[in-house]
Scaffold this motif. Structure first.
Motif, PDB file in Angstrom:
ATOM      1  N   UNK A 148       1.604  11.148  -6.587  1.00  0.00           N
ATOM      2  CA  UNK A 148       0.239  10.484  -6.231  1.00  0.00           C
ATOM      3  C   UNK A 148       0.100   9.416  -6.966  1.00  0.00           C
ATOM      4  N   UNK A 149      -0.822   8.544  -6.343  1.00  0.00           N
ATOM      5  CA  UNK A 149      -1.164   6.788  -6.650  1.00  0.00           C
ATOM      6  C   UNK A 149      -1.126   6.944  -8.029  1.00  0.00           C
ATOM      7  N   UNK A 150      -1.788   7.755  -8.723  1.00  0.00           N
ATOM      8  CA  UNK A 150      -2.205   7.947 -10.194  1.00  0.00           C
ATOM      9  C   UNK A 150      -0.926   8.241 -11.016  1.00  0.00           C
ATOM     10  N   UNK A 210      -6.300   6.663 -19.222  1.00  0.00           N
ATOM     11  CA  UNK A 210      -5.772   7.798 -18.195  1.00  0.00           C
ATOM     12  C   UNK A 210      -4.003   7.711 -18.213  1.00  0.00           C
ATOM     13  N   UNK A 211      -3.610   6.401 -17.959  1.00  0.00           N
ATOM     14  CA  UNK A 211      -2.376   6.191 -18.032  1.00  0.00           C
ATOM     15  C   UNK A 211      -1.628   6.686 -19.348  1.00  0.00           C
ATOM     16  N   UNK A 265      -9.016   3.866 -16.883  1.00  0.00           N
ATOM     17  CA  UNK A 265      -7.681   3.527 -16.318  1.00  0.00           C
ATOM     18  C   UNK A 265      -6.420   3.537 -17.545  1.00  0.00           C
ATOM     19  N   UNK A 295       2.166   1.858  -3.334  1.00  0.00           N
ATOM     20  CA  UNK A 295       1.152   2.498  -4.388  1.00  0.00           C
ATOM     21  C   UNK A 295       0.555   3.624  -3.821  1.00  0.00           C
ATOM     22  N   UNK A 296       0.873   4.239  -2.678  1.00  0.00           N
ATOM     23  CA  UNK A 296       0.447   5.427  -2.229  1.00  0.00           C
ATOM     24  C   UNK A 296      -0.936   5.789  -1.732  1.00  0.00           C
ATOM     25  N   UNK A 297      -1.315   4.779  -0.810  1.00  0.00           N
ATOM     26  CA  UNK A 297      -2.357   4.634  -0.001  1.00  0.00           C
ATOM     27  C   UNK A 297      -2.356   5.786   1.155  1.00  0.00           C
ATOM     28  N   UNK A 331       1.999  -1.364 -10.503  1.00  0.00           N
ATOM     29  CA  UNK A 331       0.578  -1.892 -10.512  1.00  0.00           C
ATOM     30  C   UNK A 331       0.680  -2.865  -9.080  1.00  0.00           C
ATOM     31  N   UNK A 332      -0.559  -2.681  -8.436  1.00  0.00           N
ATOM     32  CA  UNK A 332      -0.709  -3.549  -7.263  1.00  0.00           C
ATOM     33  C   UNK A 332      -1.876  -4.341  -7.549  1.00  0.00           C
ATOM     34  N   UNK A 349       1.004   4.766 -10.950  1.00  0.00           N
ATOM     35  CA  UNK A 349       0.527   3.715 -11.991  1.00  0.00           C
ATOM     36  C   UNK A 349       0.812   4.169 -13.293  1.00  0.00           C
ATOM     37  N   UNK A 350       0.865   5.452 -13.760  1.00  0.00           N
ATOM     38  CA  UNK A 350       1.298   5.879 -15.092  1.00  0.00           C
ATOM     39  C   UNK A 350       2.958   5.580 -15.163  1.00  0.00           C
ATOM     40  N   UNK A 379      -9.098   5.142  -3.743  1.00  0.00           N
ATOM     41  CA  UNK A 379      -7.790   4.755  -3.936  1.00  0.00           C
ATOM     42  C   UNK A 379      -7.637   3.727  -4.939  1.00  0.00           C
ATOM     43  N   UNK A 429      -9.248   3.188  -7.701  1.00  0.00           N
ATOM     44  CA  UNK A 429      -9.496   3.822  -8.887  1.00  0.00           C
ATOM     45  C   UNK A 429      -7.956   4.413  -9.421  1.00  0.00           C
ATOM     46  N   UNK A 430      -7.682   5.222  -8.236  1.00  0.00           N
ATOM     47  CA  UNK A 430      -6.141   6.032  -8.556  1.00  0.00           C
ATOM     48  C   UNK A 430      -5.213   5.046  -8.703  1.00  0.00           C
ATOM     49  N   UNK A 431      -5.270   3.950  -7.939  1.00  0.00           N
ATOM     50  CA  UNK A 431      -4.019   3.296  -8.054  1.00  0.00           C
ATOM     51  C   UNK A 431      -3.942   2.522  -9.675  1.00  0.00           C
ATOM     52  N   UNK A 432      -4.946   2.574 -10.400  1.00  0.00           N
ATOM     53  CA  UNK A 432      -5.058   2.082 -11.796  1.00  0.00           C
ATOM     54  C   UNK A 432      -4.851   3.179 -12.779  1.00  0.00           C
ATOM     55  N   UNK A 433      -4.225   4.434 -11.998  1.00  0.00           N
ATOM     56  CA  UNK A 433      -3.960   5.473 -12.932  1.00  0.00           C
ATOM     57  C   UNK A 433      -4.908   6.641 -13.210  1.00  0.00           C
ATOM     58  N   UNK A 434      -6.042   6.355 -12.713  1.00  0.00           N
ATOM     59  CA  UNK A 434      -7.193   7.502 -12.804  1.00  0.00           C
ATOM     60  C   UNK A 434      -7.295   8.615 -11.869  1.00  0.00           C
ATOM     61  N   UNK A 435      -6.771   9.745 -12.420  1.00  0.00           N
ATOM     62  CA  UNK A 435      -6.703  10.943 -11.723  1.00  0.00           C
ATOM     63  C   UNK A 435      -7.784  11.154 -10.760  1.00  0.00           C
ATOM     64  N   UNK A 438       0.707  -1.241   0.053  1.00  0.00           N
ATOM     65  CA  UNK A 438       0.006  -0.061   0.029  1.00  0.00           C
ATOM     66  C   UNK A 438       0.759   1.217  -0.120  1.00  0.00           C
TER      67      UNK A 438
END
Ligand code: ATP
Ligand code: MG
Lengths: 251, 427
Positions: free
Chosen positions: A73-75, A107-108, A104, A50-52, A83-84, A78-79, B378, B380-386, A47
């Protein structure tokens, strides 16, 4: 690929130190496994990487391909290719699985300055990957993880990974709750993604998974630290003798 | 009972200088005079009225029409095949409207209908509104009966293929509009009515809908994005045997809105669904859904599904009631109102009520208020969605249950897009 040095983490809300100086380095193309007793901090590590929210880093560092992860940031992580696969995948009523995947993916791509893909193109891409994991079209239409069985949720995590093609994949107990056939499907899915530019950190309690996904290195985590590292034989030893002997040895 | 002085004064102030529309057939004059008399008797709402506890009616009562800047023009349903009828500042806009002709439908202006000595509207005008005053006064509806000059009169005699779309436009910053629609769905007939747009700085619309046995009426409404408008709307419906009434409202902003829907299930096996989604941003936003469903026949089903998304001091209100009369056995009544509060400033006030006099009924109601699900966010964000996009997805997911009440998938999709667009623009 992933470099963690002396990482110390406490809970934000409580005065509770969970990670007490984790050192770990996963090279490009490598597969590392982490085993360890319940509550030793394995999920917390995933966690934090991945930035929780809810955790406070009190020391140390973590970087992905030399880029500091902890500031992002978590996103953004990811970019950047992290990946978790969650130990407990989250149900999101009202958000379609397909919408979730495509949002997703795009966005990436956008974050990396690439063009977004059309719904039709994306559907084709997902269908192929879903087929390999025996995820049917109906599951793709349903809301994210809602009403999915435990095993279906885990397969859905691997589908997301297959679609997003991250560089650094952390799998938190993806094997738990899987039947023998599903375990094989998931392992095949992971093995198909193994490549020189992609690394894996596989958190598991069972050596059985590591028969399918053969790791380069196995780490034992206990009480917020990596206490021992070794080859695949270390997993066999845990399977046979439990953690007690290991703990004694460490102390 | 004598009215409180403050109420009498406020009512007099509002009505001074106002006159019921001139001309009209004898029956129309009688209905309007009767309404004016009833209105003076009950007085306009004021703060101390139980029914206005959560919403300050002052916005609707100021003798002078408030000024409201004309913001975005938000017509809505542009891509929907429909017979379009436009009212600009409450005045029928012939040039902008389609020909008032459509198969299986009699359609004319309210202003014309009320001049005819013989007209079916004679038996309906003010009738459902008057019956709807049972248990609580709805003076703004009575006001509408007394003063509305124009609107639409619709009588469906068969399955009407194309929806009728009433578009309210604004031209004047201080325009006031009072519009009345009359709807009759004959046995086995079907009609879809769409409403969109802002209408006026201050808008009062009333609608009476009489549905004969086996008839179906679908109502889908988009209340516009104009920030400063005030709207009080009433819909009264009476349902015959095995008939259907479904109404959905999407409200995006607007300063002050009170939407009242009053339904009586008169024939057995009838179905009434009322639903809505309201999204408000800012301290000025106040949205009130007030619904009253009376089960007065056996084996009827009613659903009320309302969702509100609020932030930055916005306020949402829900008052919903299910009344089950003694003869209404096997009633299936459902009511849910939920709010998603995007910050700690937003307010949601709900008053769900059941009043049941039959013993073999199934009624449930619930009201919840919650914040965004951080775990889902979280994920959603962890998959890259702002963050903002992830939040929008969760907002859309939250209102999905209400949107699912719209039967026509095409219309539901139109509203979903409108909603998504609004969320995107408000970031
Ligand atoms: N948000 C939290 N609030 C309170 N305690 C927490 C929180 N997050 C983690 N912990 C505690 O931190 C410790 C480590 O938890 P973590 O979930 O990382 O363990 P784990 O190694 O993944 O265990 P398991 O094998 O059971 O999955 C546990 O004692 C747990 O109770
Ligand atoms: Mg864990």
């Amino acid at each position: 690929m992933l470099k963690i040095s002396d990482l110390k983490v406490k809970l934000e809300e409580e005065d509770k130190q969970i990670l007490k100086g984790v050192d770990l380095e996963v090279g490009a193309g490598q597969v590392h496994a982490i085993m360890g007793p319940n509550g030793s901090g394995k999920s917390t590590l995933s966690y934090v990487l991945s930035g929780r929210d809810g955790y406070e880093v009190t020391g140390g560092s973590a970087s992905l391909e030399g880029v500091d992860l902890l500031d992002m940031e978590p996103e953004e992580r990811a970019a950047a290719g992290l990946f978790l696969a969650f130990q407990y995948p989250v149900e999101i009523p009202g958000v379609g699985n397909m919408t979730f995947l495509r949002t997703s993916y795009n966005a990436q791509r956008k974050a990396r300055g690439e063009d977004e893909v059309s719904a039709a193109e994306f559907l084709k891409l997902v269908r192929e990957k879903a087929k390999d994991l025996k995820i049917d079209a109906e599951m793709l239409k349903r809301p994210v993880n809602v009403g999915f069985s435990g095993g279906e949720k885990k397969r859905n995590e691997i589908l997301q990974m297959a679609v997003l093609e991250p560089k650094m994949c952390i799998l938190d107990e993806t094997d738990s709750g899987l039947d023998v056939d599903a375990m094989k499907l998931v392992s095949d899915g992971v093995n198909a993604l193994r490549s020189e530019g992609r690394s894996f950190l596989v958190i598991t309690h069972y050596q059985r998974l590591l028969d399918h996904i053969v790791p380069d290195v196995v780490h034992i985590m206990a009480n917020g630290r990596i206490v021992k590292s070794g080859g695949p034989e270390l997993a066999l030893e845990v399977e046979k003798n439990g953690y007690a002997d290991l703990m004694d040895e460490v102390q | 009972m004598a009215l409180p002085k403050a109420k009498i004064d406020a009512t007099e102030a509002r009505l001074s200088g106002m006159q019921i529309p001139e001309g009209g057939a004898g029956w129309a004059r009688a209905a309007r005079n009767d309404a004016l008399e009833r209105l003076t008797g009950m007085g306009l709402p004021y703060r101390r009225d139980e029914y206005w506890r959560f919403t300050n009616p002052a916005e609707f009562l100021a003798p002078e029409t408030p000024r409201a800047e004309i913001a975005l023009d938000a017509p809505g349903f542009e891509d929907t095949q429909a017979l379009r009828v436009v009212f600009t500042d409450g005045v029928f806009d012939e040039a902008a409207s389609d020909d008032l002709s459509q198969e299986a439908l009699e359609i004319e202006r309210f202003a014309d209908a009320v001049t005819k000595d013989i007209h079916w509207v004679k038996g309906l005008l003010g009738v459902l509104e008057t019956a709807g005053q049972d248990r609580v006064d709805r003076p703004l509806a009575t006001f509408n009966t007394a003063f509305a000059e124009d609107g639409l009169v619709l009588r469906a005699t068969g399955k009407v293929a194309r929806p009728v779309h009433v578009e309210y436009r604004r031209a004047g910053e201080q325009a006031e509009a009072v519009l009345r629609h009359m709807v009759r769905i004959e046995d086995g007939a079907e009609l879809t009515l769409l409403e969109s747009g802002v209408g006026a700085a201050r808008l009062n619309t009333g609608m009476e809908v009489d549905i004969a046995d086996n008839g179906a009426f679908h109502h889908v409404r988009m209340q516009g994005r104009d920030h400063e408008r005030r709207a009080a709307t009433h819909a009264f419906a009476r349902l015959g045997q095995e008939s259907t009434f479904k109404s959905f409202t999407l409200s995006l902003n607007g300063m002050m809105t009170r939407n009242e829907v009053v339904i009586t299930l008169k024939g057995g096996d009838a179905v009434a669904h009322v639903a809505g989604a309201a999204l408000g941003d800012g301290r000025d936003f106040h949205h009130d859904d007030t619904v009253f469903v009376t089960h007065d026949a056996v084996n009827c089903e009613s659903r009320q599904v309302f969702k509100k998304v609020l932030r930055n001091g916005a306020t949402g209100v829900f008052q919903g009631k299910i009344l089950v009369q003694p003869d209404a056995q096997k009633t299936d009544g459902y009511q849910i109102s939920q709010s998603l509060l995007l910050d700690e400033d937003a307010n949601f006030l709900a008053k769900p009520e059941l009043e049941i006099y039959a013993d073999d009924v199934q009624c449930s109601h619930g009201s919840t208020s919650g914040a965004i699900d951080e775990t889902a966010l979280f994920y959603l964000k962890s998959r890259g969605i702002p963050e903002d996009k992830a939040q929008d997805l969760l907002v859309l997911a939250f209102v999905a249950e209400a949107l699912a009440e719209i039967e026509d998938e095409g219309l539901a999709e139109t509203l979903r897009e409108q909603l998504a667009g609004w969320l995107e623009r408000r970031r």
